[in-house]
Write an enzyme that holds these catalytic residues in place. Structure first.
Site, PDB file in Angstrom:
ATOM      1  N   GLU A 194       0.898  -1.172   0.000  1.00 42.56           N
ATOM      2  CA  GLU A 194       0.000   0.000   0.000  1.00 42.56           C
ATOM      3  C   GLU A 194       0.924   1.206   0.000  1.00 42.56           C
ATOM      4  OE1 GLU A 194      -3.313  -0.202  -0.049  1.00 42.56           O
ATOM      5  OE2 GLU A 194      -3.319  -2.387   0.095  1.00 42.56           O
TER       6      GLU A 194
ATOM      7  N   CYS B 181      -2.051   9.411   2.307  1.00 39.43           N
ATOM      8  CA  CYS B 181      -1.694   8.854   0.986  1.00 39.43           C
ATOM      9  C   CYS B 181      -2.698   9.289  -0.079  1.00 39.43           C
ATOM     10  CB  CYS B 181      -1.582   7.347   1.059  1.00 39.43           C
ATOM     11  SG  CYS B 181      -3.004   6.582   1.821  1.00 39.43           S
TER      12      CYS B 181
HETATM   13  P1  NAD Z   1       8.215   4.989   4.957  1.00 37.30           P
HETATM   14  O1  NAD Z   1       8.232   4.215   3.698  1.00 37.30           O
HETATM   15  O2  NAD Z   1       9.349   5.888   5.242  1.00 37.30           O
HETATM   16  O3  NAD Z   1       8.139   3.983   6.206  1.00 37.30           O
HETATM   17  C1  NAD Z   1       7.108   3.039   6.335  1.00 37.30           C
HETATM   18  C2  NAD Z   1       7.567   1.922   7.269  1.00 37.30           C
HETATM   19  O4  NAD Z   1       8.646   1.226   6.647  1.00 37.30           O
HETATM   20  C3  NAD Z   1       8.090   2.400   8.614  1.00 37.30           C
HETATM   21  O5  NAD Z   1       7.678   1.499   9.606  1.00 37.30           O
HETATM   22  C4  NAD Z   1       9.588   2.338   8.453  1.00 37.30           C
HETATM   23  O6  NAD Z   1      10.250   2.121   9.677  1.00 37.30           O
HETATM   24  C5  NAD Z   1       9.734   1.116   7.559  1.00 37.30           C
HETATM   25  N1  NAD Z   1      10.962   1.059   6.765  1.00 37.30           N
HETATM   26  C6  NAD Z   1      11.746   2.084   6.353  1.00 37.30           C
HETATM   27  N2  NAD Z   1      12.764   1.603   5.601  1.00 37.30           N
HETATM   28  C7  NAD Z   1      12.596   0.264   5.532  1.00 37.30           C
HETATM   29  C8  NAD Z   1      13.303  -0.790   4.876  1.00 37.30           C
HETATM   30  N3  NAD Z   1      14.391  -0.545   4.154  1.00 37.30           N
HETATM   31  N4  NAD Z   1      12.828  -2.047   5.004  1.00 37.30           N
HETATM   32  C9  NAD Z   1      11.714  -2.302   5.723  1.00 37.30           C
HETATM   33  N5  NAD Z   1      11.006  -1.350   6.370  1.00 37.30           N
HETATM   34  C10 NAD Z   1      11.439  -0.092   6.274  1.00 37.30           C
HETATM   35  O7  NAD Z   1       6.823   5.769   4.991  1.00 37.30           O
HETATM   36  P2  NAD Z   1       6.288   6.828   6.057  1.00 37.30           P
HETATM   37  O8  NAD Z   1       7.045   8.097   5.911  1.00 37.30           O
HETATM   38  O9  NAD Z   1       6.176   6.215   7.412  1.00 37.30           O
HETATM   39  O10 NAD Z   1       4.794   7.021   5.524  1.00 37.30           O
HETATM   40  C11 NAD Z   1       4.487   7.843   4.447  1.00 37.30           C
HETATM   41  C12 NAD Z   1       4.299   7.065   3.163  1.00 37.30           C
HETATM   42  O11 NAD Z   1       3.370   6.014   3.345  1.00 37.30           O
HETATM   43  C13 NAD Z   1       3.732   7.940   2.058  1.00 37.30           C
HETATM   44  O12 NAD Z   1       4.368   7.646   0.844  1.00 37.30           O
HETATM   45  C14 NAD Z   1       2.261   7.535   2.017  1.00 37.30           C
HETATM   46  O13 NAD Z   1       1.624   7.777   0.806  1.00 37.30           O
HETATM   47  C15 NAD Z   1       2.364   6.073   2.326  1.00 37.30           C
HETATM   48  N6  NAD Z   1       1.079   5.562   2.821  1.00 37.30           N
HETATM   49  C16 NAD Z   1       0.335   4.786   2.004  1.00 37.30           C
HETATM   50  C17 NAD Z   1      -0.910   4.335   2.432  1.00 37.30           C
HETATM   51  C18 NAD Z   1      -1.775   3.461   1.572  1.00 37.30           C
HETATM   52  O14 NAD Z   1      -2.692   2.845   2.106  1.00 37.30           O
HETATM   53  N7  NAD Z   1      -1.531   3.373   0.275  1.00 37.30           N
HETATM   54  C19 NAD Z   1      -1.377   4.696   3.695  1.00 37.30           C
HETATM   55  C20 NAD Z   1      -0.571   5.506   4.500  1.00 37.30           C
HETATM   56  C21 NAD Z   1       0.660   5.938   4.056  1.00 37.30           C
END
Ligand code: NAD
Length: 472
Positions: free
Chosen positions: A247, A281
């Site tokens: 997602e 998002c």
């Molecule tokens: P992010 O990708 O920075 O982090 C998301 C999660 O991934 C966190 O728990 C983080 O610790 C973990 N993470 C980071 N690097 C990683 C790696 N290399 N391997 C595994 N896990 C890792 O995102 P964010 O800043 O927390 O959230 C914002 C983003 O999430 C935006 O792009 C937003 O659009 C998206 N989002 C999407 C939805 C959806 O349903 N489509 C919903 C909410 C947020």
């Protein structure tokens, strides 16, 4: 307050804790146990063994488990809402809404599993088919690894762990490091419930080697990730042979037709663009407006936007609180400045106070500016004048993203065309694309991801698998 680990049902202390600071005033609001590959390996083994017995737990116990957590969460509403506000700076009124949504998500999951069944089919439909009893049943997948983002730190955890657990899986949760305490509070309710399945749920935080160990392990059969496109891509590349549900980010847009109710559209667009400081998002990022109503719509949108209170997230009337961190603010400033350098004009906003960013409406933009074609994830919206629906549709569909789009019109044929023609996982007619009902199938196409959430759909797509049976 410390967010501790859970090795299955066993709560663990760590030597080193990392502090989490409030995005609003910089206070230390929580800390989490810094993990490492040894924690990840131990938790993987526990989940592996737990998966064998969780699926044997009678379904009524699993549904009672969820209903018990939902009930306790109702009593803890205010405390957990405050926790969200402390950790991610979400205005308190919206943190309460998130707790309420989380309760619904958990209840919906308990209900949805009752509708996840197999079916029989008639093998004599083929000339070569021999008369037999053929059917398929659905089984849990085993171990699920759930990774969640900061912007809905409670409800997006519930969207993964509630359906996955009620389906009879073991779950390892790795929440965002910005809101470990929020996740910990929810996990604690699950683990301390008298209906809990022992060791079915584990909680781990970031640290050296954790991601790599969890993602590349053969033990999780499904990774359910919500977050940015870049991290999603990396997980997909490393995961090996297992199901990966993603997602990811979006670049939501709407079209305001000449037939639309302009006042209503402006009111709703201000909400869609600026709620949660644009850190959603499906935040509304591009507004395509029919040229004949462009000026009146722009004026109405600016007026509606100026009514939104920017300030302390603890203030009941605040609509826009701080952004999550300085890096996010700097990126927003940089992208706005670069658009201005290329000829764009801010109609309002473009002022900052620490991590508080005034909602910004940009005009005279073009489709190649980062604020238009990339995911901004900040309180910035772009207004774009178009000749008609056709031009708006082509511009929306040119995006690399495809999460949700919407259209405001009073024209049934146009609405039907939008439903058929807009390339996104979800379409909204006469409201903002920032609309999500937790029971709906929800998820994007293109770079916005693979798979669907919404308890019933996640149960079908991610948390159960089909076993085909023939009795001769
Ligand atoms: P992010 O990708 O920075 O982090 C998301 C999660 O991934 C966190 O728990 C983080 O610790 C973990 N993470 C980071 N690097 C990683 C790696 N290399 N391997 C595994 N896990 C890792 O995102 P964010 O800043 O927390 O959230 C914002 C983003 O999430 C935006 O792009 C937003 O659009 C998206 N989002 C999407 C939805 C959806 O349903 N489509 C919903 C909410 C947020």
């Amino acid at each position: 307050m410390k967010a501790k680990l859970y090795y299955g049902s066993t709560c663990k202390e760590k030597k080193e804790y990392k502090e989490v600071r409030s995005p609003y005033d910089g206070r230390v609001v929580s800390s989490f146990g810094v993990c490492d590959a040894t924690d990840a390996k131990a938790i993987l083994e526990i989940a592996h063994h737990a998966a064998l017995h969780v699926k044997q737990i009678p379904l009524h116990q699993r549904t009672n488990w969820l209903l018990d957590v939902a009930q306790k969460l109702e009593r803890e509403r205010e405390r957990i809402a405050l926790c969200i506000t402390d950790e991610v700076g979400k205005p308190i009124a919206f943190s309460r809404v998130e707790v309420d949504r989380c309760i619904e998500t958990i209840k919906l999951s308990a209900n949805a599993i009752l509708h996840v069944n197999g079916e029989t089919f008639d093998t004599t439909a083929m000339p070569s088919g021999k008369k037999s009893l053929a059917f398929y049943k659905r089984e849990p997948v085993g171990v699920v690894l759930a990774i969640t983002p900061f912007n809905f730190p409670l409800n997006l955890v519930a969207h993964k762990i509630a359906p996955a657990l009620v389906a009879g899986n073991a779950v390892i949760l790795k929440p965002t490091s910005q809101a470990p305490r929020t996740a910990y509070e929810l996990v604690k309710l699950f683990i301390e419930s008298p209906y809990a399945s022992k060791d079915a749920l584990s909680l781990i935080y970031s640290g050296e080697g954790v991601n790599e160990t969890l993602i590349t392990s053969e033990i999780p059969r499904v990774i359910s990730f919500t977050g940015s496109v870049g991290v999603g891509r990396e997980i997909m590349q490393k995961a090996g042979i297992k199901k990966v549900a993603l997602e990811l980010g979006g670049n939501a847009a709407t079209y305001i037709d000449v037939s639309a109710d302009v006042a209503l559209a402006a009111k709703r667009c201000a909400v869609g663009a600026f709620i949660n400081s644009g850190q959603v998002c499906i935040s509304l990022q591009r507004i395509y407006v029919h040229e004949s109503i462009y000026e009146s719509f722009a004026q109405a949108l600016v007026e509606e936007t100026k009514r939104l209170h920017v300030g302390s997230p603890y203030d009941e009337k605040t609509f826009i609180g701080p952004m999550v961190n300085e890096a996010a603010v700097l990126k927003a400033k940089r992208w706005i400045q670069s658009a201005i350098d290329e000829g764009a004009k801010p109609l309002c906003g473009f002022t900052y106070n620490g991590l508080l960013c005034a909602p910004t409406i940009m005009a005279d933009v073009n489709e190649s500016m980062a604020i238009v074609c990339e995911e901004v994830f900040a309180p910035i919206v772009s207004l774009i004048k178009v000749r008609d629906y056709e031009e708006a549709k082509n511009k929306m569909n040119a995006s690399d993203y495809g999460l949700q789009y919407s259209i405001f019109c009073n024209d049934l044929a146009m609405a039907q065309r939008a439903i058929d023609e807009l390339e996104a996982g979800g379409i909204v007619i006469n409201d903002i694309p920032t609309l999500r009902f937790d029971l709906q199938p929800y998820g994007g196409i293109k770079q916005s991801g693979v798979g669907k959430e919404g308890p019933y759909f996640a149960l079908l797509d991610d948390y159960t698998q089909i076993k085909s049976v023939v009795i001769c």
